[in-house]
Design an enzyme around this catalytic site. Structure first.
Site, mmCIF file in Angstrom:
data_model
loop_
_atom_site.group_PDB
_atom_site.id
_atom_site.type_symbol
_atom_site.label_atom_id
_atom_site.label_comp_id
_atom_site.label_asym_id
_atom_site.label_seq_id
_atom_site.Cartn_x
_atom_site.Cartn_y
_atom_site.Cartn_z
ATOM 1 N N CYS A 70 -0.473 4.102 2.085
ATOM 2 C CA CYS A 70 -0.269 3.955 3.535
ATOM 3 C C CYS A 70 1.191 4.205 3.917
ATOM 4 C CB CYS A 70 -0.621 2.545 4.014
ATOM 5 S SG CYS A 70 -2.036 1.784 3.257
ATOM 6 N N ASP A 71 2.106 3.659 3.146
ATOM 7 C CA ASP A 71 3.493 3.587 3.611
ATOM 8 C C ASP A 71 4.498 4.445 2.830
ATOM 9 O OD1 ASP A 71 2.677 1.678 5.444
ATOM 10 O OD2 ASP A 71 3.003 0.022 4.055
ATOM 11 N N CYS B 271 0.843 -1.199 0.000
ATOM 12 C CA CYS B 271 0.000 0.000 0.000
ATOM 13 C C CYS B 271 0.879 1.250 0.000
ATOM 14 C CB CYS B 271 -0.916 -0.024 1.220
ATOM 15 S SG CYS B 271 -1.965 1.429 1.346
#
Ligand code: NAP
Length: 309
Positions: free
Chosen positions: A134-135, A131
Site C-alpha cells: 500500500c505505502d 503494508c
C-alpha cells in the site's frame, strides 16, 4: 428477521452489501469498531483498479458505502459481541440487542499485529506502516533506508518489494533463522539491497517529536547490544490477527483463526458465508477482498433462493 447481515464494512463487506442490495435483499451492514476497515488507515491507494491517480483509502471506502446505500443497504455502527450460528435463524448480540438473520456474511477482516511500542503507535502513518504494497511507493520512502520487521513470508515479500524504492532495506528478525518459505527467504537474502539484522528487536521508533520516522533503536537479544539505524520508514510485517474470535468453536477455522471456506464462500455453518481478510492470509488486497465479498453475496443470494423454493 433480516435476510442478510454482513459483519464488517471494509472492501469485502461493502462489496457484499452492493451485490446483496442490488439483489433486493436489503442487507444490514454492521461496521464494527473501524468503519471502512483497514483501508481507511492507509493514505493513498494506488493499486485499486479504476483510479489511475490513486485514491485516498478513506474516500474509497466512503464511495463504496454510498454505492451500497444507493441500492438499499443499511450501514449501522455496531459491534457484534456474540453469535449463535448453529441453528436458523442465526442470532447475533449487537451492542446489547439481539438481531436474527437467515444468512450471515462474515467480513470482519484482520488487524495487523503491532510491535506494541508507544513510539510505533505515535508514528503510525508518519513513516510507520503495516503494508508495503500500500505505502512503499510513497515519495517519503524513495531512495531512503527502510526497515522491515519480521521473519515470515510477509516480511520477506515486503522487504523484496521495498528494494524498488529504498536505498537499503534492513530486515530485522528476532531470531537467526527466517520462518519464511525457502524460496521467499532465499530471494530476500540474495538481494544486494537487503541487509538482515539477526536476533534483534526494535525497541523504539524515532523521532516522535519530529513527527516522522528518522530511525529505529535496535537491541540484539543475545548480546544485549544496542544500535540506532537511520531510516525513513518502518514496515512492520509480523503477522495478522483475524477478527474471528466470536466464531471460535462455531465455524471451522485454522489455528491462527482464519475461517476455512468450504465450497466457494460457504463456511462449516449453514447460511454463514465468509469473505476477505478474515479467511485470506495469502493475498490480503483490497481488490481480492472486494472479489471475495462479491462471491459471498452471490452464494448467500443463491442459498436464500434455495430456502424459499
Ligand atoms: P507469520 O508467518 O506468522 O510470520 C510472522 C513473523 O513475525 C515471524 O517471523 C515471527 O517471528 C515474527 N513476529 C511475530 N510476532 C513478533 C513480535 N511481536 N516481534 C517481532 N517479531 C514478531 O506471518 P506472515 O509472514 O504474515 O505470513 C502469514 C501467512 O501468510 C503464512 O502462512 C505465510 O506463508 C502466508 N504468506 C504467503 C505469502 C506468499 O506466499 N506470497 C506472502 C505473505 C504471507 P518468529 O519466526 O520468531 O515466530
Amino acid at each position: 428477521m433480516e435476510k442478510v447481515v454482513i459483519i464488517g464494512s471494509g472492501c469485502a463487506g461493502l462489496t457484499a452489501a452492493i451485490y446483496t442490495a442490488r439483489a433486493n435483499l436489503n442487507p444490514l451492514v454492521l461496521t464494527g469498531t473501524m468503519p471502512g476497515g483497514l483501508l481507511t488507515t492507509t493514505s493513498i491507494v494506488e493499486n485499486y483498479p479504476g483510479f489511475p491517480e490513486g485514491v485516498d483509502g478513506f474516500e474509497l471506502m466512503q464511495r463504496m458505502q454510498k454505492q451500497a446505500e444507493r441500492f438499499g443497504a443499511r450501514v449501522e455502527f455496531g459491534t457484534v459481541e456474540s453469535a449463535a450460528v448453529e441453528g436458523n435463524p442465526i442470532k447475533l448480540a449487537v451492542d446489547g440487542k439481539e438481531i436474527e438473520t437467515r444468512t450471515l456474511i462474515i467480513a470482519s477482516g484482520a488487524g495487523h499485529r503491532h510491535l506494541g511500542l508507544e513510539s510505533e503507535a505515535r508514528l503510525e502513518n508518519k513513516g510507520v506502516t503495516y503494508c508495503a504494497t500500500c505505502d512503499g511507493a510513497l515519495p517519503m520512502f524513495r531512495d531512503q533506508p527502510l526497515v522491515v520487521v519480521g521473519g515470515g513470508d510477509s516480511a520477506c515479500e515486503e522487504a523484496t518489494y521495498l528494494t524498488r524504492f529504498g536505498s537499503v532495506v534492513y530486515l530485522i528478525h528476532r531470531r537467526d533463522e527466517l520462518r519464511a518459505s525457502k524460496i521467499m527467504a532465499d530471494r530476500a537474502l540474495a538481494h544486494p539491497k537487503i541487509k538482515p539484522i539477526w536476533d534483534s528487536v526494535v525497541t523504539e521508533v524515532m523521532d516522535v517529536e519530529a513527527g516522522k520516522v528518522t530511525g529505529v533503536r535496535v537491541r540484539n537479544v543475545r548480546t544485549e547490544e544496542e544500535q540506532v539505524l537511520d531510516c525513513a520508514g518502518l514496515f512492520v510485517a509480523i503477522g495478522h490477527v483475524p477478527n474471528t474470535q466470536i466464531f471460535r468453536n462455531q465455524v471451522e477455522m485454522d489455528e491462527a483463526g482464519y475461517v476455512i471456506p468450504k465450497r466457494g464462500s460457504e463456511t462449516s455453518a449453514k447460511g454463514v458465508f465468509v469473505a476477505g481478510d478474515c479467511s485470506d492470509h495469502v493475498y490480503r488486497q483490497a481488490v481480492t477482498a472486494a472479489g471475495l465479498g462479491c462471491a459471498a453475496a452471490i452464494d448467500a443470494e443463491r442459498y436464500l433462493a434455495g430456502i424459499s423454493q
